[in-house]
Design an enzyme around this catalytic site. Structure first.
Site: not given
Ligand code: NAP
Length: 313
Positions: A134, A137-138
């Site tokens: 992701c 997200c990261d």
């Protein structure tokens, strides 16, 4: 067991949320069962720019929130639970969930699909330590760092473009000699100065100590192996349908495990519908999932009318 719902929706991605809105508006008592936050795969989209009518790119989380509120406004209720099984009992379905059983006259499976893993050495070991599925997200953890993106579909291209806002040291590899992704996305990747693309290349092993430091790559034509330094590896190689909880019901799947439906989203079991990414369909988009959900809700309403002898003919 308490209330018998008209329409139980399992999964609150675009398909489930759209179905919940249409179901409630059709006056069906509608409940949505979701184990995580509403949004499904849309949660991974930083800027959604192809939803019809939305001119300014919208964040996937925000779109999902709006869809959830809309479904709630029309009267759908939501519970946070995992669906464990679905079975048919005479004229209704029983859904076992992590917070107890639920009864409903119709059920919509809208559980979507989950990302696939490469299955190479080091992948499991370094999840959260450089291996990610992701970018939104990261990605921020890898600002200015060396990033490897694996995959050739829309997701890989979308996410590589997102990551190119964070780093100009991106290598993208794909196992074939061209991208599977839609042409517009593919050409944006190919013309992006921050992304270098290597076709006919696969990742063979992820190496590190406490976190990722390099990846072994193989040229699939020459079989030459090289080890390149990376801080992060983002893997976008497709998804697997979320159907494990359907073991107690004789529903039909295609050869890849997606649920087969007709054009009314009806599965092989009457009263049981499927919509969105979990369904066997040639094109998986938020807009197609939302459309599936709307059709499924209408079909559920017609099915209930028919059962009650109230079908409009
Ligand atoms: P996808 O379309 O199935 O593409 C997966 C890619 O990963 C393919 O290029 C595939 O290679 C490659 N791959 C699969 N297994 C691999 C392995 N073991 N090793 C190396 N490469 C591997 O999946 P997706 O990109 O996640 O997209 C899923 C669906 O969502 C699609 O229908 C897509 O259109 C949709 N989507 C749309 C958007 C958008 O419109 N903006 C964004 C994201 C997703 P091959 O090509 O060789 O099979």
């Amino acid at each position: 067991m308490g209330q018998i719902y008209d329409f139980a929706v399992i999964g609150a991605g675009a398909a489930g949320l759209s179905a919940a809105q249409y179901g409630a508006r059709a006056n069906l008592s509608t409940i949505v069962i979701e184990e995580l936050a509403p949004g499904g795969q849309a949660l991974f989209i930083d800027k959604l720019e192809n939803y019809p009518g939305i001119l300014e790119p919208i964040n996937g989380f925000e779109l999902a929130e709006r869809m959830r509120k809309q479904a709630e406004q029309f009267g759908s209720s939501f519970i946070e639970a995992s669906a464990l099984s679905v079975r048919k009992a005479e004229d209704r379905f029983i859904i076992e969930t992590s917070v107890g059983p639920l009864e409903s006259l119709t059920v919509l499976i809208a559980t979507g699909a989950r990302h696939k893993q490469l299955g190479i050495p080091g992948e499991q070991e370094y999840i959260g330590k450089g291996v990610s599925y992701c970018a939104t997200c990261d990605g921020p953890f890898f600002k200015g760092k060396r990033i490897l993106v694996v995959g050739g579909g829309d997701s890989a291209c979308d996410e590589a473009i997102y990551l190119s806002n964070l780093s100009d040291k991106i290598l993208m590899i794909h196992r074939r000699d061209r991208f599977r992704a839609q042409k517009a996305l593919a050409s944006r990747v190919l013309s992006n100065p921050s992304i270098k693309v290597l076709f006919n290349t696969v990742a063979k092993e992820i190496k590190g100590n406490s976190k990722v430091h390099s990846v072994v790559l193989e040229n699939t034509l020459s079989h030459e192996l090289t080890e390149e330094p990376f801080d992060g590896i983002f893997i976008f190689i497709g998804s697997t349908p979320q159907t494990g909880f359907l073991k107690d019901i004789a529903i039909q799947f295609d050869e890849s495990g997606y649920i087969i439906t007709d054009c009314n989203m009806q599965t092989s079991i009457t009263g049981l519908f499927a919509a969105g990414d979990v369904r066997a369909t040639p094109f998986r988009q938020i807009v197609t999932a939302a459309a599936d959900g709307a059709i499924a809700a209408r079909s559920a309403a017609s099915y209930i009318d028919e059962q009650r002898g109230q079908a409009y003919r």
